[in-house]
Design a protein around this motif. Structure first.
Motif, PDB file in Angstrom:
ATOM      1  N   GLY A 171       0.714  -1.281   0.112  1.00  0.00           N
ATOM      2  CA  GLY A 171      -0.205   0.110  -0.087  1.00  0.00           C
ATOM      3  C   GLY A 171       0.905   1.557  -0.109  1.00  0.00           C
ATOM      4  O   GLY A 171       0.234   2.366   0.045  1.00  0.00           O
ATOM      5  N   LEU A 172       2.030   1.137  -0.242  1.00  0.00           N
ATOM      6  CA  LEU A 172       2.768   2.466  -0.176  1.00  0.00           C
ATOM      7  C   LEU A 172       3.153   3.028  -1.604  1.00  0.00           C
ATOM      8  O   LEU A 172       2.867   2.087  -2.669  1.00  0.00           O
ATOM      9  CB  LEU A 172       4.367   2.180   0.164  1.00  0.00           C
ATOM     10  CG  LEU A 172       4.576   1.630   1.726  1.00  0.00           C
ATOM     11  CD1 LEU A 172       5.947   1.371   1.770  1.00  0.00           C
ATOM     12  CD2 LEU A 172       3.825   2.854   2.678  1.00  0.00           C
ATOM     13  N   LYS A 173       2.883   4.310  -1.518  1.00  0.00           N
ATOM     14  CA  LYS A 173       2.817   4.910  -2.989  1.00  0.00           C
ATOM     15  C   LYS A 173       4.002   5.969  -3.245  1.00  0.00           C
ATOM     16  O   LYS A 173       4.291   6.738  -2.167  1.00  0.00           O
ATOM     17  CB  LYS A 173       1.682   5.675  -3.100  1.00  0.00           C
ATOM     18  CG  LYS A 173       0.421   4.847  -3.305  1.00  0.00           C
ATOM     19  CD  LYS A 173      -0.899   5.869  -3.560  1.00  0.00           C
ATOM     20  CE  LYS A 173      -2.013   4.528  -3.589  1.00  0.00           C
ATOM     21  NZ  LYS A 173      -3.505   5.110  -3.597  1.00  0.00           N
ATOM     22  N   GLY A 174       4.684   6.206  -4.227  1.00  0.00           N
ATOM     23  CA  GLY A 174       5.799   6.755  -4.269  1.00  0.00           C
ATOM     24  C   GLY A 174       6.419   6.507  -5.661  1.00  0.00           C
ATOM     25  O   GLY A 174       6.301   5.397  -6.269  1.00  0.00           O
ATOM     26  N   THR A 175       7.322   7.439  -6.268  1.00  0.00           N
ATOM     27  CA  THR A 175       8.204   7.112  -7.435  1.00  0.00           C
ATOM     28  C   THR A 175       9.577   7.185  -7.282  1.00  0.00           C
ATOM     29  O   THR A 175      10.311   6.832  -8.079  1.00  0.00           O
ATOM     30  CB  THR A 175       7.862   8.360  -8.688  1.00  0.00           C
ATOM     31  OG1 THR A 175       8.041   9.577  -7.715  1.00  0.00           O
ATOM     32  CG2 THR A 175       6.531   8.295  -8.795  1.00  0.00           C
ATOM     33  N   ILE A 176       9.914   7.351  -5.841  1.00  0.00           N
ATOM     34  CA  ILE A 176      11.451   7.606  -5.631  1.00  0.00           C
ATOM     35  C   ILE A 176      11.790   6.624  -4.662  1.00  0.00           C
ATOM     36  O   ILE A 176      11.313   6.402  -3.367  1.00  0.00           O
ATOM     37  CB  ILE A 176      11.890   8.802  -4.925  1.00  0.00           C
ATOM     38  CG1 ILE A 176      11.382  10.055  -5.971  1.00  0.00           C
ATOM     39  CG2 ILE A 176      13.436   8.815  -4.608  1.00  0.00           C
ATOM     40  CD1 ILE A 176      11.543  11.450  -5.429  1.00  0.00           C
ATOM     41  N   LYS A 204      16.721  -0.787   5.182  1.00  0.00           N
ATOM     42  CA  LYS A 204      15.303  -0.411   5.111  1.00  0.00           C
ATOM     43  C   LYS A 204      14.758   0.114   3.815  1.00  0.00           C
ATOM     44  O   LYS A 204      15.451   1.362   3.706  1.00  0.00           O
ATOM     45  CB  LYS A 204      14.664   0.016   6.344  1.00  0.00           C
ATOM     46  CG  LYS A 204      15.101  -0.635   7.544  1.00  0.00           C
ATOM     47  CD  LYS A 204      14.547   0.049   8.987  1.00  0.00           C
ATOM     48  CE  LYS A 204      14.695  -0.749  10.083  1.00  0.00           C
ATOM     49  NZ  LYS A 204      14.150  -0.143  11.218  1.00  0.00           N
ATOM     50  N   THR A 205      14.179  -0.256   2.863  1.00  0.00           N
ATOM     51  CA  THR A 205      13.621   0.353   1.842  1.00  0.00           C
ATOM     52  C   THR A 205      12.118   0.628   1.558  1.00  0.00           C
ATOM     53  O   THR A 205      11.360  -0.057   2.311  1.00  0.00           O
ATOM     54  CB  THR A 205      14.100  -0.774   0.504  1.00  0.00           C
ATOM     55  OG1 THR A 205      15.455  -1.097   0.772  1.00  0.00           O
ATOM     56  CG2 THR A 205      13.752  -0.041  -0.772  1.00  0.00           C
ATOM     57  N   THR A 206      11.961   1.939   1.133  1.00  0.00           N
ATOM     58  CA  THR A 206      10.674   2.377   1.007  1.00  0.00           C
ATOM     59  C   THR A 206      10.810   3.185  -0.237  1.00  0.00           C
ATOM     60  O   THR A 206      11.599   3.213  -1.038  1.00  0.00           O
ATOM     61  CB  THR A 206      10.196   2.891   2.133  1.00  0.00           C
ATOM     62  OG1 THR A 206       8.839   3.426   2.157  1.00  0.00           O
ATOM     63  CG2 THR A 206      10.796   4.312   2.352  1.00  0.00           C
ATOM     64  N   VAL A 207       9.406   3.923  -0.554  1.00  0.00           N
ATOM     65  CA  VAL A 207       9.293   4.451  -1.648  1.00  0.00           C
ATOM     66  C   VAL A 207       8.807   5.996  -1.145  1.00  0.00           C
ATOM     67  O   VAL A 207       8.090   6.120   0.025  1.00  0.00           O
ATOM     68  CB  VAL A 207       8.373   4.148  -2.743  1.00  0.00           C
ATOM     69  CG1 VAL A 207       9.011   3.054  -3.433  1.00  0.00           C
ATOM     70  CG2 VAL A 207       6.967   3.565  -2.068  1.00  0.00           C
ATOM     71  N   ALA A 208       9.083   7.068  -2.028  1.00  0.00           N
ATOM     72  CA  ALA A 208       8.643   8.425  -1.363  1.00  0.00           C
ATOM     73  C   ALA A 208       8.069   9.030  -2.385  1.00  0.00           C
ATOM     74  O   ALA A 208       8.235   8.816  -3.775  1.00  0.00           O
ATOM     75  CB  ALA A 208       9.685   9.130  -0.851  1.00  0.00           C
ATOM     76  N   PRO A 225       8.152  15.061   3.232  1.00  0.00           N
ATOM     77  CA  PRO A 225       9.236  14.940   4.408  1.00  0.00           C
ATOM     78  C   PRO A 225       9.785  13.792   4.604  1.00  0.00           C
ATOM     79  O   PRO A 225       9.275  12.801   4.644  1.00  0.00           O
ATOM     80  CB  PRO A 225       8.254  15.575   5.480  1.00  0.00           C
ATOM     81  CG  PRO A 225       7.086  16.229   4.869  1.00  0.00           C
ATOM     82  CD  PRO A 225       6.876  15.502   3.653  1.00  0.00           C
ATOM     83  N   LEU A 226      11.048  13.847   4.726  1.00  0.00           N
ATOM     84  CA  LEU A 226      12.183  12.855   5.029  1.00  0.00           C
ATOM     85  C   LEU A 226      11.671  12.128   6.377  1.00  0.00           C
ATOM     86  O   LEU A 226      11.525  10.745   6.358  1.00  0.00           O
ATOM     87  CB  LEU A 226      13.378  13.212   5.263  1.00  0.00           C
ATOM     88  CG  LEU A 226      14.606  11.964   5.431  1.00  0.00           C
ATOM     89  CD1 LEU A 226      14.625  11.103   4.230  1.00  0.00           C
ATOM     90  CD2 LEU A 226      15.935  12.758   5.496  1.00  0.00           C
ATOM     91  N   ARG A 227      11.108  12.729   7.437  1.00  0.00           N
ATOM     92  CA  ARG A 227      10.528  12.122   8.609  1.00  0.00           C
ATOM     93  C   ARG A 227       9.592  11.051   8.345  1.00  0.00           C
ATOM     94  O   ARG A 227       9.293  10.278   8.906  1.00  0.00           O
ATOM     95  CB  ARG A 227      10.245  13.330   9.698  1.00  0.00           C
ATOM     96  CG  ARG A 227       9.360  13.849   9.465  1.00  0.00           C
ATOM     97  CD  ARG A 227       8.630  15.048  10.402  1.00  0.00           C
ATOM     98  NE  ARG A 227       7.741  15.965  10.081  1.00  0.00           N
ATOM     99  CZ  ARG A 227       7.640  17.171   9.495  1.00  0.00           C
ATOM    100  NH1 ARG A 227       8.822  17.459   9.035  1.00  0.00           N
ATOM    101  NH2 ARG A 227       6.560  17.596   9.311  1.00  0.00           N
ATOM    102  N   ASP A 228       8.723  11.747   7.253  1.00  0.00           N
ATOM    103  CA  ASP A 228       7.349  10.853   7.065  1.00  0.00           C
ATOM    104  C   ASP A 228       7.915   9.559   6.340  1.00  0.00           C
ATOM    105  O   ASP A 228       7.186   8.478   6.454  1.00  0.00           O
ATOM    106  CB  ASP A 228       6.445  11.633   6.072  1.00  0.00           C
ATOM    107  CG  ASP A 228       5.846  12.733   6.923  1.00  0.00           C
ATOM    108  OD1 ASP A 228       5.723  12.863   8.040  1.00  0.00           O
ATOM    109  OD2 ASP A 228       5.364  13.694   6.362  1.00  0.00           O
ATOM    110  N   VAL A 229       8.706   9.777   5.485  1.00  0.00           N
ATOM    111  CA  VAL A 229       9.289   8.553   4.751  1.00  0.00           C
ATOM    112  C   VAL A 229      10.043   7.381   5.753  1.00  0.00           C
ATOM    113  O   VAL A 229       9.618   6.200   5.797  1.00  0.00           O
ATOM    114  CB  VAL A 229      10.347   9.071   3.574  1.00  0.00           C
ATOM    115  CG1 VAL A 229      10.978   7.859   2.877  1.00  0.00           C
ATOM    116  CG2 VAL A 229       9.654  10.069   2.589  1.00  0.00           C
ATOM    117  N   ALA A 230      10.849   8.242   6.400  1.00  0.00           N
ATOM    118  CA  ALA A 230      11.591   7.216   7.546  1.00  0.00           C
ATOM    119  C   ALA A 230      10.477   6.577   8.320  1.00  0.00           C
ATOM    120  O   ALA A 230      10.611   5.343   8.777  1.00  0.00           O
ATOM    121  CB  ALA A 230      12.439   7.904   8.449  1.00  0.00           C
TER     122      ALA A 230
END
Length: 79
Positions: free
Chosen positions: A42-47, A58-62, A67-72
């Motif tokens: 359910g994560l959305k992002g292009t980066i 730990k890998t995610t998308v943004a 804001p970086l704190r939200d991505v983290a």
């Protein structure tokens, strides 16, 4: 010429914490060698963003401008 240990020092040496940190689901999956696709959870992002902490990645998308704190916080990474 070592000082004798006191009762308090013995208690500290035998301390067993009541709370122990457990692995998150993502950390458990990573230890088992499984790769989690961000879109499947359910994560959305292009980066793609990778946080490195010790031996863990730990890998995610943004999204651009997020804001970086939200991505983290998406992956449980403290910054």
């Amino acid at each position: 010429s070592r000082r004798p240990t006191t009762d308090r020092q013995r208690v500290v040496l035998n301390y067993d914490p009541k709370w122990k940190k457990k692995l998150t689901i993502a950390e458990q999956e990573a230890l088992e060698g499984k790769v989690i696709n961000p879109e499947e959870v359910g994560l959305k992002g292009t980066i793609e963003v990778v946080f490195q902490q010790g031996a863990f990645n730990k890998t995610t998308v943004a999204m651009p401008g997020q804001p970086l704190r939200d991505v983290a916080s998406q992956v449980g990474q403290f910054i």
